[in-house]
Design an enzyme around this catalytic site. Structure first.
Site, short mmCIF file in Angstrom:
data_model
loop_
_atom_site.label_atom_id
_atom_site.label_comp_id
_atom_site.label_asym_id
_atom_site.label_seq_id
_atom_site.Cartn_x
_atom_site.Cartn_y
_atom_site.Cartn_z
N LYS A 52 0.84 -1.20 0.00
CA LYS A 52 0.00 0.00 0.00
C LYS A 52 0.87 1.26 0.00
O LYS A 52 0.61 2.21 -0.74
CB LYS A 52 -0.94 -0.02 1.22
N GLN A 96 -4.52 -1.98 9.86
CA GLN A 96 -4.41 -3.26 9.18
C GLN A 96 -4.92 -4.38 10.09
O GLN A 96 -4.57 -4.46 11.26
CB GLN A 96 -2.94 -3.52 8.78
N ASP A 119 -10.90 2.44 4.58
CA ASP A 119 -11.18 1.01 4.41
C ASP A 119 -12.69 0.75 4.33
O ASP A 119 -13.11 -0.34 3.95
CB ASP A 119 -10.63 0.22 5.60
#
Ligand code: GUN
Length: 289
Positions: A52, A96, A119
């Site tokens: 990312k 994450q 997200d």
């Protein structure tokens, strides 16, 4: 059989995003900034976060990786979240997953400012998505919809069968694929670990999306001739003939399933790169608001 080249489609989208970031810079607008919170040393998570960050660099987006030991307390992590919420330079950020077991993911994700939740995991974004209101869409489902659209896969009036009901992929994808839009408008069936005789359903799929987390779960006898197959899984399996002793496989037995398909995504190089560009797109959107 066509291969749906997610990597190539993602590369084109990255060019578009890079051009947009340049246009913003030319107008004197700030560089979009994505932060990623990584707790502990999960090897797969480290790889994903590194990918990312690298993608941000490639398109001229600012990125910050915030790493914390697995022993961080809930209070300390919530303080990190509060700080990111207040930081005007950070447009969007992700935590994450998976988090170490002592950290309550729901509570942590629920503390993220929904406007910065790139997200799309916060209940406000999940709810807005469900209602069809503007929202940050979860990266993998949004990436799959865009990949199918850009590859020219017809979805309207088709039967889309999804295998796996996670909050990250299967459940939100079932919502997006049933939307009344030219890139969706499918009849959707959501199969999961409680579905008896899954094959009865997968055999009806015009579009089969597999996100069950079991290596090579979908075998050739479970797929209708001419189906479009999207494989979300990624697993390391031992491979004595590979240089590093392993290879990557998905949730689909690619070698045997591919000959039956009209189109199929490879692993790696299918869904993975599309997930990353969705995250970049959400971050650019967060910076634009
Ligand atoms: N773990 C597996 N997929 C994802 C994702 O899309 N976002 C985050 N934050 N963690 C993940």
């Amino acid at each position: 059989m066509e291969r749906i080249d997610g990597k190539e489609i993602a590369a084109r989208i990255k060019e578009e995003l890079a051009a947009e970031i340049s246009r913003r810079a030319a107008k004197g607008e700030k560089t979009p900034h994505l932060a990623a919170v990584l707790v502990g040393n999960d090897a797969a998570s480290e790889t994903y976060v590194a990918a990312k960050v690298k993608a941000c660099q490639a398109i001229g987006m600012k990125s910050t990786e915030l790493r914390f030991p697995a022993e961080i307390t809930e209070e300390q992590l919530l303080e990190v979240i509060d700080r990111l919420n207040r930081d005007d330079d950070v447009d969007g950020y992700i935590v994450q997953l998976p988090l170490p077991r002592h950290l309550p993911a729901e509570k942590i994700l629920g503390r993220i400012d929904p406007a910065k939740d790139v997200d799309g995991f916060h209940p406000v974004n999940a709810g807005r998505m469900l209602l069809g209101l503007p929202a940050h869409l979860p990266a993998t489902p949004a990436g799959i919809v865009e990949m199918l659209s850009r590859h020219g896969v017809e979805t309207e009036r088709k039967h889309c069968v999804i295998v796996g009901r996670s909050n990250i992929v299967g459940t939100p994808l079932s919502v997006l694929m049933s939307r009344k839009s030219a890139h969706a408008n499918c009849t959707v069936t959501l199969c999961h670990s409680g579905t008896p005789n899954i094959k009865t359903f997968t055999l009806q799929a015009d579009i089969l999306v597999v996100a069950i987390g079991v290596p090579r779960f979908i075998t050739a006898d479970m797929v209708k001739e001419g189906a479009v197959v999207v494989d979300v899984g990624i697993h390391r399996v031992p491979s004595p003939t590979s240089r590093n002793g392993f290879r990557l496989v998905g949730d689909v037995d690619f070698e045997n399933v591919a000959p039956r398909c009209s189109a199929i995504t490879p692993v790696p190089g299918g869904v993975g790169p599309m997930t990353i560009v969705s995250l970049l797109r959400n971050t650019l959107q967060a910076a634009t608001r």
